[in-house]
Design an enzyme around this catalytic site. Sequence first.
Site, PDB file in Angstrom:
ATOM      1  N   TRP A 205     -33.349 -39.284  18.427  1.00 18.14           N
ATOM      2  CA  TRP A 205     -33.304 -37.845  18.191  1.00 18.14           C
ATOM      3  C   TRP A 205     -31.872 -37.424  17.872  1.00 18.14           C
ATOM      4  CZ3 TRP A 205     -30.714 -33.907  20.867  1.00 18.14           C
ATOM      5  CH2 TRP A 205     -31.053 -32.613  20.466  1.00 18.14           C
ATOM      6  N   LYS A 482     -43.578 -24.111   8.987  1.00 21.12           N
ATOM      7  CA  LYS A 482     -42.884 -25.292   9.525  1.00 21.12           C
ATOM      8  C   LYS A 482     -43.800 -25.887  10.586  1.00 21.12           C
ATOM      9  CE  LYS A 482     -38.710 -26.445  12.221  1.00 21.12           C
ATOM     10  NZ  LYS A 482     -37.532 -25.810  12.838  1.00 21.12           N
ATOM     11  N   ASP A 484     -44.345 -28.474  13.300  1.00 16.25           N
ATOM     12  CA  ASP A 484     -43.523 -29.281  14.195  1.00 16.25           C
ATOM     13  C   ASP A 484     -44.409 -30.245  14.996  1.00 16.25           C
ATOM     14  OD1 ASP A 484     -41.281 -30.121  15.596  1.00 16.25           O
ATOM     15  OD2 ASP A 484     -40.704 -28.123  16.271  1.00 16.25           O
ATOM     16  N   ASP A 554     -32.733 -32.446  14.008  1.00 16.91           N
ATOM     17  CA  ASP A 554     -32.243 -31.343  14.836  1.00 16.91           C
ATOM     18  C   ASP A 554     -30.727 -31.374  14.936  1.00 16.91           C
ATOM     19  OD1 ASP A 554     -34.553 -30.021  15.341  1.00 16.91           O
ATOM     20  OD2 ASP A 554     -34.929 -30.946  17.288  1.00 16.91           O
TER      21      ASP A 554
HETATM   22  C1  DGJ Z   1     -37.944 -29.013  17.248  1.00 17.67           C
HETATM   23  C2  DGJ Z   1     -37.528 -28.645  15.867  1.00 17.67           C
HETATM   24  O1  DGJ Z   1     -36.946 -29.716  15.222  1.00 17.67           O
HETATM   25  C3  DGJ Z   1     -36.583 -27.457  15.945  1.00 17.67           C
HETATM   26  O2  DGJ Z   1     -36.098 -27.151  14.669  1.00 17.67           O
HETATM   27  C4  DGJ Z   1     -37.321 -26.304  16.545  1.00 17.67           C
HETATM   28  O3  DGJ Z   1     -38.360 -25.932  15.697  1.00 17.67           O
HETATM   29  C5  DGJ Z   1     -37.850 -26.677  17.913  1.00 17.67           C
HETATM   30  N1  DGJ Z   1     -38.601 -27.905  17.885  1.00 17.67           N
HETATM   31  C6  DGJ Z   1     -38.708 -25.586  18.461  1.00 17.67           C
HETATM   32  O4  DGJ Z   1     -39.341 -25.924  19.610  1.00 17.67           O
END
Ligand code: DGJ
Length: 753
Positions: A205, A482, A484, A554
């Site tokens: 990550w 988006k 996720d 992220d």
């Molecule tokens: C992980 C994503 O990669 C972030 O950009 C964001 O959307 C968070 N989750 C939100 O929980």
Amino acid sequence: MTVAPAQQRAASPASIDWTESTRELHLRNDRISYVMAVLENGALGQIYVGPALARGRSYRHLVPDEFRGFSNRLGDPVALEYPTAGGGDYRVPAFAVEHSDGSTVLDLGYVGHRVVRGKPAVTGLPATYVEDDDEAATLEVDLLDGPTGIAVTLSYTIFRDVPAVARSARIRNAGTVGLRLRCAMSASLDLPDAHWDLVHLSGTWARERHVRVRRLELGRQSISSSRGSSGHQHNPFLALRRGNTAEEYGEAIGFSLVYSGNFLAEAEVEPFGTARVRVGIDPDTFAWILEPGDEFATPEAVIVYSDAGLGALSDAYHRLYRERLARGAWRDRPRPVLVNNWEGTYFDFTEERLLAVASVAADLGIELFVLDDGWFGRRDSDDSSLGDWFVDRRKLPNGIDGLARRVEAFGLRFGLWIEPEMVSERSELFAAHPDWAIGVPGRARTEGRQQYVLDMSRPEIVDHLFAVLSDVLGAAPISYVKWDMNRYITEPYSLALPPERQGEFFHRYILGVYALYERLTQAFPDILFESCAGGGGRFDPGLLAYAPQAWTSDQTDAIERLAIQWGTSLAYPLSSMGAHVSAVPNHQVGRITPLTTRAAVAFFGVFGYELDTTALTDDERRDIREQVAFYKAHREVLQRGRFVRLRSPFEGDGNDTAWMAISDDARRGIVGFYRVLSRAVPGPDRLRLRGLDRRLAYRVSAWPAGADAMARANEGVRGGDELMHAGLLLVASRDEAAQRGDFWSRLFVLEAE
Ligand code: DGJ
């Protein structure tokens, strides 16, 4: 497809020839050949993969007689298209089954083949495609295990305009009793030598897809995922390159799996010095029952061969994935510059606060406002509400619709975050359907980010999600989604599958994800989808077929991003890489970088901001307005141009990175140069460019504009020959360099006169 530069364009069509007398099949375009032959024992042998060979000749002699079968020569490195175990081949198999009597031996023999123009459509699985039958030719070869009636059809598509072959397999039980598939790889390649380096993309990550290189050694070396998604740790991509291969020269072979679930990419070197590479669904977490008449389709693997370095290998993947894997209305459209509220507000927002962010964003020229996590259920932190896809009216009293309309009134489009595959323990959905969360009865479920994963292998759960998410997306002017996915799968088990079919769970999960993507993208064809998985945890070709862009990581620190974006670019085009400018100190690493450098890195991708626009100073607003204008002016090149890697953050001391994007006609380019730490008394360093037309003259201008010595040394009209052979001057004055400080960057815009 868009027009390619002359040196890239293939003149003749993709061809597939069958020579009856030698029983050879030759797939060919202007740049590569892939040759196979039916061996004396009936197996389908591999003869050659590499630069294009002449048509009309036999290449069968390339395999010596003793390497045409295992009889009396057990363990020989016989090169095969779809190897099996138990018959004298002791290397890793492409295909393994368990028969009803418990035996595992297979013997696949050639039965026949077909050649079709174009590429037959694939249903249920993402795959590359053609828009015109002249773009490719496809070979389907039928193999049969005589004693059981297991029929395998190997499919090979050779593209006209890229040095690529897409491979997959369909397995049909044409026998009378059931069997269990243990391993069904998408592709296997037997190479006559093992003098290669293995290149792969690995990390974790906030550190995804760093380039890793190791010498291919005797034995097996692999990367894989067993997490239920392709994962942050390894990407379903692997390349072999010769020791002397560089970006612009040398041999390389790429293997990329169009798949988002558990995968394996493995190379095996055996003592005779040959190398076998196999890619496909991870066999360790897979078993599939095929009853008589049932069929199983593997995902597709895309093999690219380059004799012009890793750069040309990436060019092929970029072009294919941008233009013939990505689909839908947004494939070719300019992608909007967005602002996402995640790092700006996290869960702490009200409608008024969001509108304040959006209104400043509109003033800065930003085009899309994205509302991230926290708008639904009672979600004030990450411990609740996933699954409850109805708006939280405490925060948004006018609903998503009310908010979206007010955002649109500023002249922005509106986008929304969802995480369909998840459920929080504290949610109405979990209270109503605790059995929808993946887990093994009688065992505790492991939580990840305080949430569980829904069993996407169950059609009724996919139906439910389609219904509730359609309601959300249909009830407001939503232009972007988006999607996720913030945790991996644990305790893999489906209540809907009988014990003997639990080995099917992981693949059925991902088929459920694809089914939901397919239905939502069909129902909302004008919505731009961006995939995401805790940043770049599912950045793979499979999802690019549904979502043409993905949140790269992220990690939003500009310096960390250099490595991530460089690595990602090995297989993925600029149009797929979401890249945002965020606030400093950076939330992941605490680093303070100049705003210019943050933008100069994020420009190379699908650009946006992820910060609280209301907290910006006047100077920052002025700079951002100018950045947005710059990006829009060069968006075509920065999203769809050819990406050329110039200086690697993974080589030397990693202090410098440089890359460029260049239009297909080579008339417009943007060069990015980044220096991490300032160094005393730098030498007169030059950055040689690539991909320009040496006959053209280019007007060079520096960004940000300035009258410093470095800008003066480079600005003006320069020949393509000079820029490629001599280069741009990176240090024009030591005094000036001494004043720059750390995390410094400079862009150069090139425009043909
Ligand atoms: C992980 C994503 O990669 C972030 O950009 C964001 O959307 C968070 N989750 C939100 O929980």
